[in-house]
Design an enzyme around this catalytic site. Structure first.
Site, PDB file in Angstrom:
ATOM      1  N   SER A  21       0.854  -1.187   0.000  1.00 55.29           N
ATOM      2  CA  SER A  21       0.000   0.000   0.000  1.00 55.29           C
ATOM      3  C   SER A  21       0.891   1.238   0.000  1.00 55.29           C
ATOM      4  O   SER A  21       1.786   1.343   0.842  1.00 55.29           O
ATOM      5  CB  SER A  21      -0.898   0.009   1.246  1.00 55.29           C
ATOM      6  OG  SER A  21      -1.744  -1.117   1.275  1.00 55.29           O
ATOM      7  N   ALA A 260       6.626  -1.796  11.302  1.00 55.91           N
ATOM      8  CA  ALA A 260       5.422  -1.175  10.755  1.00 55.91           C
ATOM      9  C   ALA A 260       5.697   0.281  10.448  1.00 55.91           C
ATOM     10  O   ALA A 260       6.500   0.937  11.120  1.00 55.91           O
ATOM     11  CB  ALA A 260       4.251  -1.295  11.736  1.00 55.91           C
ATOM     12  N   LYS A 261       5.011   0.798   9.422  1.00 58.20           N
ATOM     13  CA  LYS A 261       5.173   2.203   9.061  1.00 58.20           C
ATOM     14  C   LYS A 261       4.825   3.113  10.237  1.00 58.20           C
ATOM     15  O   LYS A 261       5.508   4.095  10.502  1.00 58.20           O
ATOM     16  CB  LYS A 261       4.266   2.531   7.865  1.00 58.20           C
ATOM     17  CG  LYS A 261       4.584   1.768   6.595  1.00 58.20           C
ATOM     18  CD  LYS A 261       3.531   2.030   5.531  1.00 58.20           C
ATOM     19  CE  LYS A 261       3.752   1.179   4.292  1.00 58.20           C
ATOM     20  NZ  LYS A 261       2.679   1.343   3.288  1.00 58.20           N
ATOM     21  N   ARG A 262       3.732   2.759  10.932  1.00 60.00           N
ATOM     22  CA  ARG A 262       3.268   3.628  12.009  1.00 60.00           C
ATOM     23  C   ARG A 262       4.228   3.666  13.188  1.00 60.00           C
ATOM     24  O   ARG A 262       4.148   4.574  14.032  1.00 60.00           O
ATOM     25  CB  ARG A 262       1.885   3.166  12.480  1.00 60.00           C
ATOM     26  CG  ARG A 262       1.846   1.772  13.090  1.00 60.00           C
ATOM     27  CD  ARG A 262       0.439   1.388  13.525  1.00 60.00           C
ATOM     28  NE  ARG A 262       0.379   0.053  14.068  1.00 60.00           N
ATOM     29  CZ  ARG A 262       0.230  -1.039  13.349  1.00 60.00           C
ATOM     30  NH1 ARG A 262       0.128  -0.938  12.025  1.00 60.00           N
ATOM     31  NH2 ARG A 262       0.178  -2.228  13.910  1.00 60.00           N
TER      32      ARG A 262
END
Length: 299
Positions: A21, A260-262
């Site tokens: 994504s 994770a990106k977050r």
């Protein structure tokens, strides 16, 4: 309702895909996933596809798409054919949703996140599905004529899981690492198949696209193992081919958490800008030589 035979037996060719994504830069965990999918296809003389899962138009960015392409090239991973964008395929997802709607297997959900949180907080013990707590089924009880009159309001579409499972009957799926798995989509509850803001969801879009692209082997991380129960059910309901899955171990950071990106995981772009050789980095990951402090976890 029985799904058709597996896609590999139809074509004789192994086809995998990497489907990020574009909501942020890729990190080493994405590299592990991309390499696993790429190598599974290449070692079998098959094809490796690239799909951009950009249905979240509010967070997807062109610069992140460009970053994906640069990162894969830096890692030495070449894909076959044109890059596919989910945002260009919304009609396919709408058609699939319509089929489920006509079959009486989905219903509109008008609940907000706050509504759902309040209901779950009032429950003594809320079960958990693939995306957290299982939806309590509030809007499933709305009479059809009342729901139809409210369709002008913002709403999602949820699958009536109990009805869908009863129609599909017993299902299994094959994982190259876990063996034969008995599908248990009922445990995931009435998941969303079309978001209020997107017209589809990850579950519906990925199932439709894997079939449309002829993917025979879905290679992805263990964090998506539970989602496969839902995808196997959708394949049965929509009469789609059934691939083989391979859920590989996840890459954990120095804090022991999944990258994770977050969580601000170090990006591949940062490694590239720092002078790291991408192909050598990919070979290190293949050989299990991980960055200091990083580890592979099976769950």
């Amino acid at each position: 309702m029985t799904a058709r035979r597996d896609t590999q037996s139809q074509t004789g060719e192994v086809v995998t895909r990497f489907a990020p994504s574009p909501t942020g830069a890729l990190h080493a965990g994405h590299a592990v996933a991309a390499i696993a999918a790429h190598d599974r296809a290449r070692t079998a003389g098959g094809r490796f596809l690239l799909r951009i899962e950009d249905i979240d138009t509010g967070r997807s960015r062109p610069e992140h798409v460009a970053g994906v392409l640069r990162d894969l090239e830096w890692l030495g991973l070449a894909w076959d054919g044109e890059v596919v964008f989910q945002s260009h395929r919304m009609a396919r997802y709408a058609d699939a949703l319509d089929r489920l709607r006509v079959a009486g297997l989905v219903y509109p959900c008008f609940c907000t996140r706050a509504d759902i949180a309040r209901e779950l907080a009032a429950s003594a013990s809320a079960p958990h599905g693939v995306d957290g707590a299982v939806y309590p089924g509030t809007c499933r009880a709305i009479p059809p004529e009342v729901a139809a009159a409210r369709l002008g309001e913002p709403h999602a579409w949820r699958i009536d899981m109990a009805r869908a499972v009863a129609l599909a009957g017993p299902l299994t799926w094959t994982d190259e690492l876990a063996g034969t798995v008995v599908a248990d989509p009922l445990a995931q509850g009435d998941v969303v198949l079309a978001r209020k803001d997107a017209g589809t969801s990850y579950h519906l879009a990925v199932t439709v696209d894997d079939a449309a692209q002829g993917v025979t082997h879905v290679v992805r991380g263990l964090d998506l193992f539970a989602a496969t129960h839902i995808h196997r059910l959708l394949q049965a309901l929509l009469d789609l081919p059934v691939p083989v899955w391979r859920h590989h171990p996840l890459l954990l950071g120095p804090d022991g958490q999944r990258l994770a990106k977050r969580n601000g995981a170090p990006t591949l772009a940062a490694l590239r800008d720092g002078g790291v050789d991408g192909r050598a980095f990919a070979d290190d990951l293949r050989a299990g030589r991980l960055p200091i402090g990083f580890a592979l976890a099976s769950a």
